[in-house]
Design a protein around this motif. Structure first.
Motif, PDB file in Angstrom:
ATOM      1  N   ASN A 184       0.836  -1.209   0.000  1.00 32.10           N
ATOM      2  CA  ASN A 184       0.000   0.000   0.000  1.00 32.10           C
ATOM      3  C   ASN A 184       0.863   1.248   0.000  1.00 32.10           C
ATOM      4  OD1 ASN A 184       0.174   0.976   3.062  1.00 32.10           O
ATOM      5  ND2 ASN A 184      -0.023  -1.261   3.072  1.00 32.10           N
ATOM      6  N   GLY A 185       0.221   2.375  -0.242  1.00 29.90           N
ATOM      7  CA  GLY A 185       0.911   3.657  -0.299  1.00 29.90           C
ATOM      8  C   GLY A 185      -0.040   4.715  -0.799  1.00 29.90           C
ATOM      9  N   PRO A 221     -16.750   1.806   1.189  1.00 27.45           N
ATOM     10  CA  PRO A 221     -15.528   1.945   0.394  1.00 27.45           C
ATOM     11  C   PRO A 221     -14.319   2.335   1.233  1.00 27.45           C
ATOM     12  CG  PRO A 221     -16.869   3.923   0.168  1.00 27.45           C
ATOM     13  CD  PRO A 221     -17.654   2.967   1.033  1.00 27.45           C
ATOM     14  N   LEU A 222     -13.163   1.866   0.824  1.00 28.32           N
ATOM     15  CA  LEU A 222     -11.887   2.317   1.363  1.00 28.32           C
ATOM     16  C   LEU A 222     -11.491   3.637   0.694  1.00 28.32           C
ATOM     17  CD1 LEU A 222     -10.071  -1.135   1.293  1.00 28.32           C
ATOM     18  CD2 LEU A 222     -10.889   0.078   3.334  1.00 28.32           C
ATOM     19  N   PRO A 223     -10.461   4.323   1.201  1.00 35.14           N
ATOM     20  CA  PRO A 223     -10.077   5.607   0.587  1.00 35.14           C
ATOM     21  C   PRO A 223      -9.735   5.535  -0.889  1.00 35.14           C
ATOM     22  CG  PRO A 223      -9.110   5.425   2.763  1.00 35.14           C
ATOM     23  CD  PRO A 223      -9.755   4.101   2.481  1.00 35.14           C
ATOM     24  N   ASP A 224      -9.223   4.401  -1.375  1.00 34.07           N
ATOM     25  CA  ASP A 224      -8.904   4.297  -2.809  1.00 34.07           C
ATOM     26  C   ASP A 224     -10.108   3.907  -3.658  1.00 34.07           C
ATOM     27  OD1 ASP A 224      -9.221   1.590  -2.310  1.00 34.07           O
ATOM     28  OD2 ASP A 224      -7.142   1.040  -2.749  1.00 34.07           O
ATOM     29  N   GLY A 225     -11.282   3.779  -3.023  1.00 31.21           N
ATOM     30  CA  GLY A 225     -12.499   3.466  -3.749  1.00 31.21           C
ATOM     31  C   GLY A 225     -12.831   1.989  -3.799  1.00 31.21           C
ATOM     32  N   GLY A 226     -11.892   1.151  -3.427  1.00 36.10           N
ATOM     33  CA  GLY A 226     -12.159  -0.277  -3.417  1.00 36.10           C
ATOM     34  C   GLY A 226     -12.986  -0.688  -2.218  1.00 36.10           C
ATOM     35  N   GLU A 261      -4.371   0.411   2.504  1.00 43.86           N
ATOM     36  CA  GLU A 261      -3.942  -0.777   3.232  1.00 43.86           C
ATOM     37  C   GLU A 261      -5.080  -1.788   3.303  1.00 43.86           C
ATOM     38  OE1 GLU A 261      -4.872  -0.082   7.877  1.00 43.86           O
ATOM     39  OE2 GLU A 261      -3.274   1.210   7.114  1.00 43.86           O
ATOM     40  N   ASN A 262      -4.719  -3.060   3.255  1.00 45.69           N
ATOM     41  CA  ASN A 262      -5.701  -4.145   3.349  1.00 45.69           C
ATOM     42  C   ASN A 262      -6.784  -4.063   2.283  1.00 45.69           C
ATOM     43  OD1 ASN A 262      -4.821  -5.848   5.477  1.00 45.69           O
ATOM     44  ND2 ASN A 262      -5.544  -4.389   7.007  1.00 45.69           N
ATOM     45  N   GLY A 263      -6.464  -3.417   1.168  1.00 45.31           N
ATOM     46  CA  GLY A 263      -7.391  -3.353   0.047  1.00 45.31           C
ATOM     47  C   GLY A 263      -6.926  -4.243  -1.095  1.00 45.31           C
ATOM     48  N   MET A 264      -7.824  -4.556  -1.997  1.00 45.15           N
ATOM     49  CA  MET A 264      -7.472  -5.490  -3.064  1.00 45.15           C
ATOM     50  C   MET A 264      -6.416  -4.916  -3.997  1.00 45.15           C
ATOM     51  SD  MET A 264      -8.116  -8.624  -3.558  1.00 45.15           S
ATOM     52  CE  MET A 264      -9.722  -9.002  -2.847  1.00 45.15           C
ATOM     53  N   ALA A 265      -6.381  -3.594  -4.189  1.00 42.05           N
ATOM     54  CA  ALA A 265      -5.326  -3.014  -5.023  1.00 42.05           C
ATOM     55  C   ALA A 265      -3.955  -3.227  -4.396  1.00 42.05           C
ATOM     56  CB  ALA A 265      -5.591  -1.522  -5.239  1.00 42.05           C
ATOM     57  N   ALA A 266      -3.867  -3.110  -3.079  1.00 36.65           N
ATOM     58  CA  ALA A 266      -2.603  -3.345  -2.381  1.00 36.65           C
ATOM     59  C   ALA A 266      -2.192  -4.809  -2.478  1.00 36.65           C
ATOM     60  CB  ALA A 266      -2.722  -2.922  -0.919  1.00 36.65           C
ATOM     61  N   VAL A 280       7.097  -0.103   2.499  1.00 29.15           N
ATOM     62  CA  VAL A 280       8.070   0.705   1.779  1.00 29.15           C
ATOM     63  C   VAL A 280       8.401   1.912   2.637  1.00 29.15           C
ATOM     64  CG1 VAL A 280       8.510   2.052  -0.291  1.00 29.15           C
ATOM     65  CG2 VAL A 280       7.208  -0.070  -0.448  1.00 29.15           C
ATOM     66  N   GLY A 281       9.689   2.152   2.872  1.00 29.34           N
ATOM     67  CA  GLY A 281      10.105   3.262   3.718  1.00 29.34           C
ATOM     68  C   GLY A 281      11.516   3.684   3.380  1.00 29.34           C
ATOM     69  N   HIS A 282      12.093   4.509   4.229  1.00 24.44           N
ATOM     70  CA  HIS A 282      13.449   4.995   4.004  1.00 24.44           C
ATOM     71  C   HIS A 282      14.070   5.391   5.322  1.00 24.44           C
ATOM     72  CE1 HIS A 282      12.012   9.123   4.658  1.00 24.44           C
ATOM     73  NE2 HIS A 282      10.970   8.778   3.937  1.00 24.44           N
TER      74      HIS A 282
END
Length: 239
Positions: free
Chosen positions: A20-21, A84-89, A26-31, A236-238
Motif C-alpha cells: 500500500n501507499g 468503500p476504502l479511501p482508494d475506492g475499493g 492498506e488491506n485493500g485489493m489493489a494493495a 516501503v520506507g526509508h
C-alpha cells in the motif's frame, strides 16, 4: 513450542497489509494485487462482521479508513460490502483474498480480537481456510487465545504468536510473553523489529522455530532483520 519451518513462511518478504501507499489503501485489493505482482507474500488483518463473516480490516472501527464511527463487529456482511476504502475499493472478504491468492501467494492472516472470546472470529477464518486446503497460509495473533483455538480446533493449521515489548516494563513483558507462549504453543513467532535482537528471538531460532519481524520500513531495519530474523513483514520506507 513446535519447530515447523515450511518454505513459504521464510522464502520471500511479506507486504504489510499489502503493498500500500499513496492512492492504494492498506488491506485493500489493489494493495494485494500490487504485492502479488511484485512477487511478495501478503500479511493482512481480519475481523468478523456481526453475522460472522471474516473481513480484511485492521481497526476495530471504520473511523480511520472509512470515516464512519461504527465498529466492524456491529455491521453485517452486506453492509460492510458497501463501505468503500479511501482508494475506492471495497473492504475485502477473507474469502475473496484467498481466491485472489489462488493457493499460490503466501498469506499471513493476523486475527484481530481481544480477550478470551475468540471463537466467532476464529471459526469465520477457519471456515474460509477450509476452502483452500494445502494453500500457503498461516494464522497469527497477538492474542494467545486465538492461536490456542487453532491449536485445539485446527491443529494442522500453521499458527504464529505476534509479540512486542514496546510500552511494557521488563518484568511485565517477560511474564506476558512466557504466559502467551505457554498458552499458544506457536509454530513461529513474529517479533517487533524494535525489539530485535531479543532473548526470545534467540531462543526461538535455537529451537528451530522461525522468527518473522514486523514492521520493517528502512534499510537499516532490513540489515538488522537479516541477522536476527528469518523473514520480514515490510512496508516501503526509508532511513
Amino acid at each position: 513450542m513446535s519447530a515447523r519451518k515450511p518454505d513459504f513462511l521464510i522464502d520471500r518478504p511479506f507486504a504489510h497489509r499489502g503493498l500500500n501507499g499513496p492512492g492504494v489503501s492498506e488491506n485493500g485489493m489493489a494493495a494485494f494485487n500490487a504485492a502479488i505482482a511484485g512477487g511478495h507474500g501478503i500479511e493482512c488483518d481480519v475481523r468478523a462482521s456481526r453475522d460472522g463473516v471474516a473481513f480484511v480490516f485492521h481497526d476495530a472501527t471504520l473511523a480511520r479508513m472509512a470515516g464512519r464511527e461504527e465498529a466492524v463487529a456491529a455491521l453485517d456482511a452486506a453492509t460492510l460490502d458497501g463501505v468503500p476504502l479511501p482508494d475506492g475499493g471495497a473492504i475485502p472478504r477473507l474469502s475473496a483474498l484467498l481466491a485472489r491468492c489462488g493457493g499460490q501467494t503466501p498469506l499471513l492472516v493476523e486475527i484481530k480480537t481481544d480477550g478470551r472470546q475468540v471463537e466467532g472470529l476464529c471459526r469465520a477464518v477457519a471456515r474460509d481456510l477450509d476452502g483452500w486446503p494445502g494453500a500457503p497460509v498461516a494464522v497469527m495473533s497477538f492474542n494467545p487465545y486465538a492461536v490456542r483455538w487453532f491449536l485445539r480446533q485446527r491443529s494442522g493449521q500453521l499458527r504464529g504468536l505476534v509479540v512486542t515489548q514496546q510500552g511494557k516494563g521488563w518484568l511485565r513483558g517477560k511474564i506476558e510473553r512466557a504466559l502467551a507462549l505457554w498458552l499458544a504453543k506457536p509454530d513461529f513467532v513474529a517479533c517487533d523489529i524494535r525489539d530485535l535482537p531479543s532473548a526470545l528471538s534467540r531462543r526461538a531460532r535455537a529451537r528451530g522455530l522461525p522468527v518473522l519481524t514486523w514492521t520493517v520500513r528502512s534499510q537499516s531495519e532490513r540489515t538488522r532483520a537479516a541477522t536476527h530474523a528469518d523473514q520480514i513483514i515490510f512496508e516501503v520506507g526509508h532511513d
